[in-house]
Write an enzyme that holds these catalytic residues in place. Structure first.
Site, PDB file in Angstrom:
ATOM      1  N   LYS A 293     -24.773  91.150 -29.487  1.00  0.00           N
ATOM      2  CA  LYS A 293     -25.643  90.247 -28.304  1.00  0.00           C
ATOM      3  C   LYS A 293     -26.710  89.489 -29.014  1.00  0.00           C
ATOM      4  O   LYS A 293     -27.124  88.679 -28.925  1.00  0.00           O
ATOM      5  CB  LYS A 293     -25.762  91.009 -26.975  1.00  0.00           C
ATOM      6  CG  LYS A 293     -24.574  91.192 -26.355  1.00  0.00           C
ATOM      7  CD  LYS A 293     -24.923  92.208 -25.080  1.00  0.00           C
ATOM      8  CE  LYS A 293     -23.418  92.671 -24.562  1.00  0.00           C
ATOM      9  NZ  LYS A 293     -23.552  93.582 -23.167  1.00  0.00           N
TER      10      LYS A 293
ATOM     11  N   GLN B 117     -27.799  97.021 -19.829  1.00  0.00           N
ATOM     12  CA  GLN B 117     -26.483  97.515 -20.544  1.00  0.00           C
ATOM     13  C   GLN B 117     -26.087  98.790 -20.000  1.00  0.00           C
ATOM     14  O   GLN B 117     -26.691  99.753 -19.482  1.00  0.00           O
ATOM     15  CB  GLN B 117     -26.892  97.798 -22.012  1.00  0.00           C
ATOM     16  CG  GLN B 117     -25.504  98.095 -22.882  1.00  0.00           C
ATOM     17  CD  GLN B 117     -24.646  96.998 -22.989  1.00  0.00           C
ATOM     18  OE1 GLN B 117     -24.733  96.061 -23.336  1.00  0.00           O
ATOM     19  NE2 GLN B 117     -23.323  97.411 -22.579  1.00  0.00           N
TER      20      GLN B 117
ATOM     21  N   ASP C 244     -25.669  88.906 -16.079  1.00  0.00           N
ATOM     22  CA  ASP C 244     -24.439  89.561 -15.987  1.00  0.00           C
ATOM     23  C   ASP C 244     -23.651  89.150 -14.649  1.00  0.00           C
ATOM     24  O   ASP C 244     -22.404  89.580 -14.453  1.00  0.00           O
ATOM     25  CB  ASP C 244     -24.722  91.053 -16.129  1.00  0.00           C
ATOM     26  CG  ASP C 244     -24.284  91.729 -17.552  1.00  0.00           C
ATOM     27  OD1 ASP C 244     -23.459  90.906 -18.282  1.00  0.00           O
ATOM     28  OD2 ASP C 244     -24.745  92.887 -17.877  1.00  0.00           O
TER      29      ASP C 244
END
Length: 293
Positions: free
Chosen positions: A52, A96, A119
């Site tokens: 990422k 994460q 997300d």
């Protein structure tokens, strides 16, 4: 048989994001800023975060990683999320997953500013998806839709089977496929570990999206001739090789289109994250989240 090339589509999406970031810099004087929170030493998470970080660099998004010790407590993590959510310098926040044992994932996700939730996991964004309101979509399911769009594989009016009911992929995937849109409007069945006859369900499907994490679970005898398969699964075999949830070699001569693993959905997840970060920047500055599109 059409081989759905996720690498190619992701590369084109990243180029579009790069162009969008360049335009944002010209207009606003700075690039979108993504904050990534990584707690603990999970090896897979470390790898994903590096991917990422590299992707952000390639498209011009500014990224900063907050690397926290695995012993970080709930209060400290909540404080960081709250601070980033309130900071005008941060446009997107990615927590994460998985988090170390003992941390409340649901509580942490709910503290992320929904306008920065790249997300798409915040309860508000999940709710908006469920009733057809605009918002930030979960990256992997949205990447699947982008693949279908690119290749003109509309699920509208067709039977779709999603294998798996996780909050990250299965549930939002089912909602996206059934939403009222050109690449929705499917009749969706969600299968899972309690489904009594998975093969019977899959044989009725024009589109199968396996996302359950079981190597080569979907075999030739479970696939309708001419079906489309978008394989979200990513499994490492004892010999170190990667495979999906579908027996690719067994079904490739039966289906009309299929994604490879690797090289299918995986690249789309990160590309869509980059796209969501740009969208988060724009949502906060250019348009409200309240109206129906």
């Amino acid at each position: 048989m059409l081989l759905i090339d996720g690498k190619k589509v992701a590369a084109e999406l990243r180029q579009k994001v790069k162009d969008d970031v360049d335009a944002i810099v010209r207009e606003y004087g700075r690039a979108p800023h993504l904050a990534v929170i990584l707690v603990g030493e999970d090896s897979a998470s470390q790898i994903y975060v590096r991917y990422k970080e590299k992707a952000c660099e390639e498209v011009g998004i500014v990224s900063r990683i907050w690397r926290l010790d695995g012993a970080t407590g709930q209060c400290a993590l909540e404080k960081l999320i709250t601070e980033l959510s309130g900071s005008d310098d941060i446009d997107g926040i990615l927590l994460q997953l998985p988090l170390p044992r003992g941390l409340d994932v649901g509580r942490c996700l709910s503290l992320v500013n929904p306008k920065k939730d790249v997300d798409g996991f915040h309860p508000e964004n999940v709710g908006r998806l469920s009733i057809g309101l605009p918002g930030l979509r979960p990256c992997t399911p949205y990447g699947v839709i982008k693949l279908l769009e690119y290749y003109g594989l509309s699920p509208a009016g067709k039977n779709a089977v999603v294998v798996g009911r996780s909050n990250i992929v299965g549930k939002p995937m089912a909602m996206l496929l059934s939403t009222q849109s050109p690449f929705g409007n499917a009749t969706v069945t969600v299968c899972h570990s309690r489904t009594p006859d998975l093969g019977a369900a899959c044989r009725q499907a024009d589109l199968i999206v396996p996302a359950i994490g079981k190597p080569r679970l979907i075999t030739r005898d479970m696939v309708k001739p001419g079906a489309v398969i978008v394989d979200v699964g990513m499994n490492r075999l004892p010999d170190g090789k990667l495979c999906g949830d579908v027996d690719f070699d067994g079904v490739k001569d039966v289906v009309s289109a299929i994604t490879p693993v690797p090289g299918g959905v995986g690249p789309m997840t990160i590309a869509t994250l980059m796209s969501n970060t740009v969208e988060a920047f724009r949502w906060r500055r250019e348009k409200p989240l309240c109206p129906v599109e």
